[in-house]
Design an enzyme around this catalytic site. Sequence first.
Site, PDB file in Angstrom:
ATOM      1  N   HIS A 134     -23.387 -50.390  18.954  1.00 45.29           N
ATOM      2  CA  HIS A 134     -22.742 -49.102  18.682  1.00 45.29           C
ATOM      3  C   HIS A 134     -21.704 -49.237  17.577  1.00 45.29           C
ATOM      4  O   HIS A 134     -21.665 -48.414  16.644  1.00 45.29           O
ATOM      5  CB  HIS A 134     -22.083 -48.593  19.976  1.00 45.29           C
ATOM      6  CG  HIS A 134     -21.304 -47.334  19.808  1.00 45.29           C
ATOM      7  ND1 HIS A 134     -21.850 -46.078  20.002  1.00 45.29           N
ATOM      8  CD2 HIS A 134     -20.004 -47.128  19.474  1.00 45.29           C
ATOM      9  CE1 HIS A 134     -20.919 -45.164  19.791  1.00 45.29           C
ATOM     10  NE2 HIS A 134     -19.790 -45.768  19.466  1.00 45.29           N
ATOM     11  N   GLU A 135     -20.863 -50.271  17.646  1.00 48.26           N
ATOM     12  CA  GLU A 135     -19.810 -50.435  16.651  1.00 48.26           C
ATOM     13  C   GLU A 135     -20.383 -50.798  15.283  1.00 48.26           C
ATOM     14  O   GLU A 135     -19.928 -50.284  14.252  1.00 48.26           O
ATOM     15  CB  GLU A 135     -18.803 -51.487  17.112  1.00 48.26           C
ATOM     16  CG  GLU A 135     -18.084 -51.146  18.409  1.00 48.26           C
ATOM     17  CD  GLU A 135     -17.374 -49.806  18.376  1.00 48.26           C
ATOM     18  OE1 GLU A 135     -17.000 -49.352  17.277  1.00 48.26           O
ATOM     19  OE2 GLU A 135     -17.191 -49.197  19.446  1.00 48.26           O
ATOM     20  N   GLU A 196     -20.781 -40.272  17.288  1.00 49.99           N
ATOM     21  CA  GLU A 196     -20.888 -41.124  18.468  1.00 49.99           C
ATOM     22  C   GLU A 196     -22.333 -41.153  18.985  1.00 49.99           C
ATOM     23  O   GLU A 196     -22.856 -42.220  19.333  1.00 49.99           O
ATOM     24  CB  GLU A 196     -19.942 -40.634  19.562  1.00 49.99           C
ATOM     25  CG  GLU A 196     -18.477 -40.773  19.219  1.00 49.99           C
ATOM     26  CD  GLU A 196     -18.073 -42.211  18.952  1.00 49.99           C
ATOM     27  OE1 GLU A 196     -18.552 -43.115  19.652  1.00 49.99           O
ATOM     28  OE2 GLU A 196     -17.276 -42.435  18.014  1.00 49.99           O
TER      29      GLU A 196
END
Length: 269
Positions: A134-135, A196
């Site tokens: 995700h990051e 996100e």
Amino acid sequence: MKHFRIFALFILFVTACSTNPFTGESTLNFQSNQEIFPVAFQQYEQFLEQNQVIRGTEDAEMIKDVGQRIKNAAEKWFQANGYPNYLDGYQWEYNLVKDDAVNAWCMPGGKIVFYTGILPICQDETGVAVVMGHEVAHALANHGAQRMSAAQLQQLGAIAGNVALSGNAQTAEIFNQAYGLGTQLGVMLPFSRAHENEADIIGLRLMAIAGYNPEAAPELWRRMQARGGAEPPEFLSTHPSSVTRIENLQSKVEEAKEEARKYGVESFQ
């Protein structure tokens, strides 16, 4: 003339777009990597100097190893999809910092921090890969630069409105209140939530290509949800709700596995 200059700047900002390689869609971004990366790298070094970085432990080494595997998966993806030079200028770094916050983050250019507080939620290396994917995805999709661009465009709109209403203080005050609330709820927060969601799905793909089981992603968010604590209504938050994230990730698990198979991954850790 002043009105014309503001309008010209507005048009310049609106047309300053780049293409998201993962979606093929145009994105608002007038911040170049050459401009933003050096600033991000400097801020990252300052953060490390001011916080307790954990080095040499099993957890610290795991963070680095997982980060390297996810980064290698990204390189494979970009090479296979016709972007051989996309990662030029990135300087990947992965550090574990002692902090009880359940959080991790990535600065533009690939500078990543995990807080020790998120490790119990991750549980194991595969859980770390969920968060790492995700990051890394945020960095690859240039979400930081896009948020900066959107904030500047928001500010420009406020300036233009006030110039147009100059001479009428009461109307300008009403405009500023309505504009601030409207752009925050209607533009900036949805923009952040979209980032996100996008990072979740890109990260799912990358962790699968790296050999990690994407089924771990919705499970991690179930654990996050089980921690309890009230979540704000989604429309007031920068992040999707846990329920939304679980549903979105679960719906993309098989697609991520299929994508990984294109790179010879037949089993998942």
